[in-house]
Design an enzyme around this catalytic site. Structure first.
Site, mmCIF file in Angstrom:
data_model
loop_
_atom_site.group_PDB
_atom_site.id
_atom_site.type_symbol
_atom_site.label_atom_id
_atom_site.label_comp_id
_atom_site.label_asym_id
_atom_site.label_seq_id
_atom_site.Cartn_x
_atom_site.Cartn_y
_atom_site.Cartn_z
ATOM 1 N N TRP A 364 52.296 -49.486 -26.912
ATOM 2 C CA TRP A 364 53.418 -50.418 -27.025
ATOM 3 C C TRP A 364 53.368 -51.478 -25.931
ATOM 4 O O TRP A 364 54.081 -52.485 -26.011
ATOM 5 C CB TRP A 364 54.744 -49.663 -26.944
ATOM 6 C CG TRP A 364 55.028 -49.057 -25.599
ATOM 7 C CD1 TRP A 364 54.252 -48.174 -24.912
ATOM 8 C CD2 TRP A 364 56.166 -49.287 -24.775
ATOM 9 N NE1 TRP A 364 54.833 -47.835 -23.715
ATOM 10 C CE2 TRP A 364 56.011 -48.496 -23.602
ATOM 11 C CE3 TRP A 364 57.306 -50.070 -24.900
ATOM 12 C CZ2 TRP A 364 56.948 -48.482 -22.581
ATOM 13 C CZ3 TRP A 364 58.254 -50.043 -23.877
ATOM 14 C CH2 TRP A 364 58.067 -49.255 -22.733
ATOM 15 N N ASP A 365 52.506 -51.266 -24.947
ATOM 16 C CA ASP A 365 52.290 -52.273 -23.904
ATOM 17 C C ASP A 365 52.010 -53.642 -24.523
ATOM 18 O O ASP A 365 52.411 -54.681 -23.990
ATOM 19 C CB ASP A 365 51.080 -51.905 -23.042
ATOM 20 C CG ASP A 365 51.108 -50.484 -22.499
ATOM 21 O OD1 ASP A 365 51.929 -49.678 -22.971
ATOM 22 O OD2 ASP A 365 50.294 -50.175 -21.620
ATOM 23 N N GLU A 493 58.546 -41.159 -19.699
ATOM 24 C CA GLU A 493 57.842 -39.994 -20.232
ATOM 25 C C GLU A 493 58.146 -38.712 -19.457
ATOM 26 O O GLU A 493 57.746 -37.623 -19.895
ATOM 27 C CB GLU A 493 56.339 -40.271 -20.232
ATOM 28 C CG GLU A 493 55.954 -41.405 -21.168
ATOM 29 C CD GLU A 493 54.571 -41.967 -20.882
ATOM 30 O OE1 GLU A 493 53.791 -41.287 -20.180
ATOM 31 O OE2 GLU A 493 54.276 -43.071 -21.351
ATOM 32 N N LYS A 605 59.945 -41.590 -14.366
ATOM 33 C CA LYS A 605 58.585 -42.071 -14.152
ATOM 34 C C LYS A 605 58.550 -43.582 -14.062
ATOM 35 O O LYS A 605 57.774 -44.153 -13.305
ATOM 36 C CB LYS A 605 57.686 -41.596 -15.296
ATOM 37 C CG LYS A 605 56.237 -42.046 -15.180
ATOM 38 C CD LYS A 605 55.417 -41.556 -16.370
ATOM 39 C CE LYS A 605 53.959 -41.970 -16.240
ATOM 40 N NZ LYS A 605 53.147 -41.542 -17.401
ATOM 41 N N GLN A 606 59.420 -44.251 -14.844
ATOM 42 C CA GLN A 606 59.320 -45.704 -14.966
ATOM 43 C C GLN A 606 60.636 -46.274 -15.470
ATOM 44 O O GLN A 606 61.562 -45.544 -15.817
ATOM 45 C CB GLN A 606 58.194 -46.063 -15.933
ATOM 46 C CG GLN A 606 58.434 -45.590 -17.363
ATOM 47 C CD GLN A 606 57.173 -45.506 -18.172
ATOM 48 O OE1 GLN A 606 56.467 -44.505 -18.112
ATOM 49 N NE2 GLN A 606 56.886 -46.544 -18.941
#
Length: 772
Positions: A364-365, A493, A605-606
């Site tokens: 999806w980046d 994630e 994580k992000q």
């Protein structure tokens, strides 16, 4: 804030347009092989030494890759469950074409033998060329000047070339060149050798190897032509062809004279069974190198340079005041251009064409991070990325049926359109990719007014993804009969398989609403096309009602007590954890902590909710964004390279300028300074695109609201100015930000209205508007 760039040492000299290595070091060789990679979106090659490498094999990864050419192997499971992907996909390492070695009598040129002085390896990003220059003293004290150039053509995707120059400095004597094509190539992540050599031949200048993958049955042909000459005079030399089991080569022997320059120009062409029918591959590849030789190295390189000149006119961000960051952002832009597919059947891998990390998979980046970089500089490339999704739509439909879902479900990791990830909590559960793709279609049409694309391609994706969401969620009585989406993973994630991930629910609502909007648009303006599409996908009018009801009743997480958007239904009930107390050597957590320990804490994580604040920014006020940022920033490890740029953008918006700048620095030099200690596996394409976004969407505050461009620029304290260009609705606008001033200039297209810090501004062609 966590700073994961501490104790990193730059090994390349700072320069605005070049990456310069002044000393060769085995310890950083594999990292440099990534940094010095070249490509054109079709063909990519790591920065391996032409003459080969005699050092520790663990410190080198030889790689040449063709975008979209892959091999499959069965995925091995301890226990198999329904719906697990059966086959993996790996971008394969194809024929090693760069090999050129030379001998001075019986001594082979080797960077690790004899001695080196005046060494310089330079990646020229402005002109798209890699150059290595040095003086080598052999173990028997013969000195020779060596200069090697290479480029991968941006105007002819099949073409690459090397110019290898040598000049004896203190001797006369026999010198031998050997130029080879080596078919004995492997991938580190494949259990078996992917390619078998099915044909090869050589004459005194030409050579050809044809290979085929075992499972996927791609055929790849690689040809070379070798043109040898002396710069100062005519020269006598002998030619001999070399044939081995999986290798062919050309041997050139001559009497070298002191202070004379000898040049070998090597032209290479790659063709695959995706490009032409299989029995024509050899002819195309052979003719390609012969045409290249006729055109000549200099002419081919000048065409390549001209393409880059125009690219930099559109895509360059100019920074005054920090040469390291200027170098970083140009390196990132250059590598994005080298990595992105432009044919509608390929995409851009998370590692581009620079290494085997993530096995060459697309994520999806592409839509959320990379596509905007090209959308506002080279929108035709963004369209090609979306066409890849359209051309794999049938695979997404198959996956949806396999998952007992309607519509289409796009894969998390893929090359060919099929899911390739064996770990569903961090892959298939990330249903949000459907909404990410729809969002990218929306942004593309918004910026280009390309309604032909929407009608003929985009609408079908939008409708099928809306169908998936309407079927995937449900009305839950204990949630006041709101439409909930359970057992999903959001961008974070570290929190897999949760209920009502905030990002996912908001983006699903957007997808459903856009589906209704596109349907109404087609009904009103393109009724015949709408009826044809309805019939093609068996779309019923009552489905639109279903989509609208689901969107209107979507459960949207919000906590009144904290005044924030909970990341999911369980996040606030997890135990808090001091992220700053985690030792650097324990990061990333995914490789140092058991997942059950990661999942039990309030650790991200992000960017997840923070990414939502950016993408759908007009749905949240500035105070809510600030509260969410303050809540999630101390809880985020940034173990993903996708994270820092998003935090930088929102930090800029809410006025946290120092944090915005620090997070920007962590994106701009992620690979050059190897912040995550994994640059040897390949570049981080999403992070690279995030560097652009940190400047344009962050420092310059660019947003699109109601179809109009809005800017809210400020100048980072350490800079004197920055400048960039944006293409929007067939216009191009130059934006320059200086101390207390912003200068807008419409370079191309009709007059346009933009907004500067909430004030309406009219731009006319080639007239500057200067604002405080």
């Amino acid at each position: 804030m966590r700073e994961f760039h501490k104790n990193k040492i730059a090994i390349y000299e700072y320069d605005e347009w070049r990456i310069i290595e002044k000393a060769f070091d085995e310890k950083t060789n594999q990292r440099s092989e990534t940094i010095f990679s070249l490509g054109n979106g079709y063909l990519g090659i790591r920065g391996n030494l032409e003459e080969g490498y005699s050092g520790d094999p663990k410190t080198s990864l030889v790689g040449t890759y063709i975008n979209g050419i892959y091999e499959s192997e069965p995925i091995m499971y301890g226990e198999y469950h329904y719906g697990y992907p059966l086959w993996g996909q790996t971008m394969i390492n194809v024929t090693d074409w760069r090999l050129i070695s030379f001998w001075i009598e019986d001594e082979k040129f080797d960077m690790l033998k004899g001695s080196i002085k005046d060494y310089n390896r330079t990646l020229d990003m402005k002109n798209g060329k890699l150059t290595r220059e040095l003086i080598w003293r052999s173990p028997k004290d013969k000195e020779i000047y060596v200069k090697i150039e290479r480029f991968v053509s941006l105007t002819n995707k099949h073409l690459a070339a090397i110019r290898f120059m040598i000049k004896p400095l203190n001797f006369d004597g026999e010198i031998t060149f050997i130029s080879e094509l080596d078919g004995n190539v492997k991938n580190k992540n494949l259990r078996e050798q992917a390619l078998i050599v099915i044909d090869k031949w050589a004459d005194e200048r030409l050579g050809y190897i044809q290979q085929k993958t075992n499972k996927t049955e791609f055929t790849i042909g690689c040809s070379m032509y070798n043109d040898f000459y002396c710069k100062e005079q005519d020269i006598e030399y002998s030619l001999e062809k070399i044939e081995e089991d999986k290798k062919i080569g050309i041997k050139i022997t001559f009497k070298g004279e002191k202070d004379q320059t000898y040049i070998l120009d090597k032209y290479v062409n790659f063709y695959t069974s995706r490009d032409v029918v299989e029995n024509e591959i050899m002819n195309y590849a052979k003719e390609g190198v012969l045409e290249a030789k006729t055109a000549g190295y200099d002419n081919l390189y000048n065409e390549h340079k001209e393409y880059l000149f125009k690219f930099w006119e559109d895509a360059d961000i100019k920074i005054k005041g920090d040469i390291a960051l200027q170098q970083g952002i140009r390196f990132n832009s250059f590598q994005l251009l080298q990595s992105v597919g432009r044919d509608g059947i390929t995409n851009i891998g998370a590692k581009g064409l620079t290494g085997e990390g993530y096995e060459g998979h697309y994520f999806w980046d592409s839509e959320i991070y990379v596509l905007p970089f090209f959308l506002y500089s080279r929108p035709e490339i963004s369209k090609a990325l979306l066409m890849y999704r359209y051309n794999t739509l049938d695979k997404a439909r198959e996956r949806a049926r396999e998952m007992r879902s309607k519509g289409a479900l796009f894969p998390w990791r893929t090359i060919n359109g099929e899911e390739a990830s064996s770990y569903f909590p961090a892959s298939t559960a990330q249903y949000h990719i459907d909404a990410d793709i729809t969002y990218a279609i929306y942004k593309y049409v918004e910026a280009t007014d390309d309604f032909d694309f929407l009608i003929n391609y985009g609408a079908e994706i939008v409708f099928e993804t809306a169908r998936m969401w309407a079927d995937r969620g449900g009305y839950i009585p204990l949630k006041d009969n709101k439409f909930c989406i359970n057992e999903v993973t959001g961008p974070d994630e570290y929190k897999p398989c949760v209920d009502n991930n905030c990002y996912t629910n908001y983006m699903a609502r957007f997808n459903l609403n856009y589906g209704v909007y596109v349907a109404e648009l087609l009904k009103a303006k393109y009724p015949q096309k709408y009826e044809e599409l309805k019939e093609k996908i068996n779309l019923k009018e009552e489905e639109l009602v279903e989509w609208k009801n689901a969107a209107d009743n979507m459960y949207l997480p919000y906590d009144e007590r904290l005044g924030i958007n909970p990341q999911d239904d369980s996040f606030l009930y997890k135990e808090p954890y001091d992220v700053d107390s985690i030792p650097v050597e324990e990061t990333p957590l995914v490789t140092n902590w058991h997942q059950l320990n990661i999942m039990r804490y309030q650790i991200c994580k992000q960017a997840d909710v923070i990414l939502l604040m950016f993408l759908l920014g007009d749905e949240f006020d500035i105070e809510l964004k600030k509260r969410n940022y303050d809540f999630y920033e101390p809880k985020t490890t940034h173990d993903s390279s996708l994270s820092a740029c998003v935090f930088s953008i929102i930090a800029s918006e809410i006025g946290y300028k120092e944090q915005a700048y620090n997070y920007f620095m962590q994106t701009a030099r992620m690979d050059l300074d190897d912040y995550n200690n994994n640059a040897h596996e390949g570049i981080h394409t999403a992070c690279m695109a995030g560097t652009w976004a940190s400047v344009v969407n962050g420092f310059a505050g660019m947003r699109v609201y109601n179809g109009e461009l809005h800017f809210k620029p400020y100048l980072p304290e350490k800079w004197e100015s920055y400048e960039f260009r944006v293409k929007y609705k067939n216009r191009q606008i130059n934006v320059k930000v200086e101390d207390n001033l912003t200068i807008y200039k419409l370079l191309d297209g009709d007059d346009i209205v933009i907004w500067h810090k909430g004030n309406r501004v009219e731009l006319s062609k080639m007239k500057e508007v200067t604002l405080s």
